[in-house]
Design an enzyme around this catalytic site. Structure first.
Site, mmCIF file in Angstrom:
data_model
loop_
_atom_site.group_PDB
_atom_site.id
_atom_site.type_symbol
_atom_site.label_atom_id
_atom_site.label_comp_id
_atom_site.label_asym_id
_atom_site.label_seq_id
_atom_site.Cartn_x
_atom_site.Cartn_y
_atom_site.Cartn_z
ATOM 1 C CD GLU A 1 -4.730 -8.005 1.442
ATOM 2 O OE1 GLU A 1 -5.578 -7.306 2.041
ATOM 3 O OE2 GLU A 1 -3.513 -7.773 1.508
ATOM 4 C CD GLU B 1 -2.872 -1.242 2.353
ATOM 5 O OE1 GLU B 1 -2.768 -0.382 3.250
ATOM 6 O OE2 GLU B 1 -3.753 -2.124 2.355
HETATM 7 C C1 XIL Z 1 -6.327 -6.692 8.097
HETATM 8 C C2 XIL Z 1 -6.618 -7.909 8.962
HETATM 9 O O1 XIL Z 1 -7.500 -8.748 8.269
HETATM 10 C C3 XIL Z 1 -7.227 -7.467 10.275
HETATM 11 O O2 XIL Z 1 -7.353 -8.582 11.154
HETATM 12 C C4 XIL Z 1 -6.337 -6.407 10.936
HETATM 13 O O3 XIL Z 1 -6.980 -5.930 12.103
HETATM 14 C C5 XIL Z 1 -6.096 -5.259 9.983
HETATM 15 O O4 XIL Z 1 -5.526 -5.750 8.778
HETATM 16 N N1 XIL Z 1 -4.972 -4.770 3.567
HETATM 17 C C6 XIL Z 1 -3.989 -5.640 3.969
HETATM 18 C C7 XIL Z 1 -4.235 -6.593 5.072
HETATM 19 O O5 XIL Z 1 -2.917 -5.715 3.309
HETATM 20 O O6 XIL Z 1 -3.080 -6.854 5.825
HETATM 21 C C8 XIL Z 1 -5.339 -6.099 5.979
HETATM 22 O O7 XIL Z 1 -5.620 -7.112 6.933
HETATM 23 C C9 XIL Z 1 -6.563 -5.730 5.180
HETATM 24 C C10 XIL Z 1 -6.244 -4.609 4.212
#
Ligand code: XIL
Length: 366
Positions: free
Chosen positions: A263, A158
């Site tokens: 994701e 990111e």
């Molecule tokens: C999220 C997790 O799923 C949560 O449990 C945590 O509280 C916050 O992070 N982008 C990403 C992930 O790259 O690492 C994130 O994961 C969601 C957004």
């Protein structure tokens, strides 16, 4: 003529091939084996094997795993001289035990990174040199520990704003834009065989997509081999359009890199009763249709896409439940497949090239 039973099974596509012996029902990983890996992000209850039902589902359905949180800086390196590898070792052991592709997520991010990383004594900001040293030590230690075991790393996560410019994170402000180059160089040094990825969300939107393309080109110009770009895939029912997903995959493929959906989830609350823990049939069908549309695009790009990873296994695991119950994944809170699972599976099965015809010596028509 009676065909040998095994031949009959293959020819007729029978699932039950012998008295009392049935071949395993198809699962995500088998239905898409010809196209891409299918993965899930796991939490500790899953890779500590505390829930047998979850473990069975994960090992049946997926051939790749990502760590939802345990390899993030705050989790694995909470204090300057203290690493906590207990959960991440279990995560990696789980993947090895079940012969899965193991993803590392992530090394350099503005979020879930402890405040001390960017501070010096008396809370002054750390200097550029000291922060580079911290980043170097963190990457060498974490990537080095899992050398040869973790197959690929989200090195930087990111780094982009919505308009495509570089996000003004503490990494950017203290080190400058070369923090990106350094992170990839050190990750490569720590494990030269590991794949290195850039991972971000919303790159389906044209300005951020352009920023992503420029970022990858910049890294390539510095001699860095980016194996793949991760499009996070935190989607909604009405965003992004499948055209924009398609265009983004094409834009990265043109740079000679692979693409992964890293994701995947589709934000989805019960429209009639947002507190309900179940989803009405109409909403289930709408989600199924949305997933089918997305997987049609993914299958179209199967030569570019190497992996589709869901951000969680069942709806109950999803990070989207932090406010109200959400239903974004393919399995419900009881680990049962939803209509969306069936829709995705139907596409996987249909996309498979049919097996070549079986030839018999006695059959002169061939
Ligand atoms: C999220 C997790 O799923 C949560 O449990 C945590 O509280 C916050 O992070 N982008 C990403 C992930 O790259 O690492 C994130 O994961 C969601 C957004």
């Amino acid at each position: 003529m009676q065909l040998p039973r095994i031949v009959a099974c293959v020819v007729l596509g029978l699932r039950v091939c012998d008295a009392g012996v049935s071949s395993p029902a198809p699962t995500l990983k088998s239905a898409f084996a010809h196209a891409f890996r299918v993965g899930a992000a796991l939490n500790p209850t899953q890779f500590f094997e505390e829930n047998a039902r979850a473990v069975q589902l994960i090992t049946n359905q997926f051939n790749s795993i990502s760590p939802e949180n345990v390899l993030k800086w705050e989790s694995v390196h909470p204090f300057p001289d203290q690493y906590n590898f207990v959960p991440s070792d279990h995560y990696v052991d789980f993947g090895r035990k079940y012969h899965m592709f193991i993803v590392g997520h992530n090394l350099v991010w503005h979020s879930q990174t402890p405040g001390w990383v960017f501070k010096s004594i008396f809370n002054f900001p750390v200097t550029r040199e000291a922060l580079l040293q911290r980043m170097h030590d963190h990457i060498m230690t974490v990537v080095g520990r899992y050398k040869g075991k973790i197959g690929g790393w989200d090195v930087v996560n990111e780094a982009l704003n919505e308009d495509g410019t570089l996000r003004q994170t503490a990494w950017m402000q203290i080190i400058g834009p070369d923090y990106l180059v350094k992170a990839y160089q050190w990750a490569h040094e720590a494990d030269p065989k590991a794949q290195l990825y850039y991972n971000d969300f919303s790159m389906e939107n044209p300005p951020k997509r352009a920023g992503g393309v420029a970022l990858i080109k910049m890294l390539q110009a510095h001699g860095i081999h980016i194996a793949a770009v991760g499009m996070q895939g935190h989607y909604r029912m009405d965003w992004p359009s499948t055209n924009d997903v398609n265009d983004t995959i094409n834009a990265f493929a043109a740079l000679g890199v692979k693409v992964m959906i890293t994701e995947l989830d589709v934000y989805n609350q019960n429209p009639a009763d947002p507190h309900s823990l179940s989803l009405p049939e109409t909403a289930q069908q709408a989600l199924a249709a949305r997933y089918a549309d997305l997987f049609k695009v993914f299958l179209h790009h199967q030569k570019t896409l190497t992996r589709i990873t869901f951000w969680g296994v069942s709806d109950g695991d999803s990070w989207l439940n932090s406010d109200l119950p959400n239903f974004p994944l393919l399995f419900d809170r009881q680990y049962q497949p939803k209509p969306a699972y069936e829709a995705v599976m139907a596409l996987g099965r249909a996309s498979k090239a049919p097996p070549p015809p079986v030839r018999y010596k006695s059959d002169r028509n061939f």
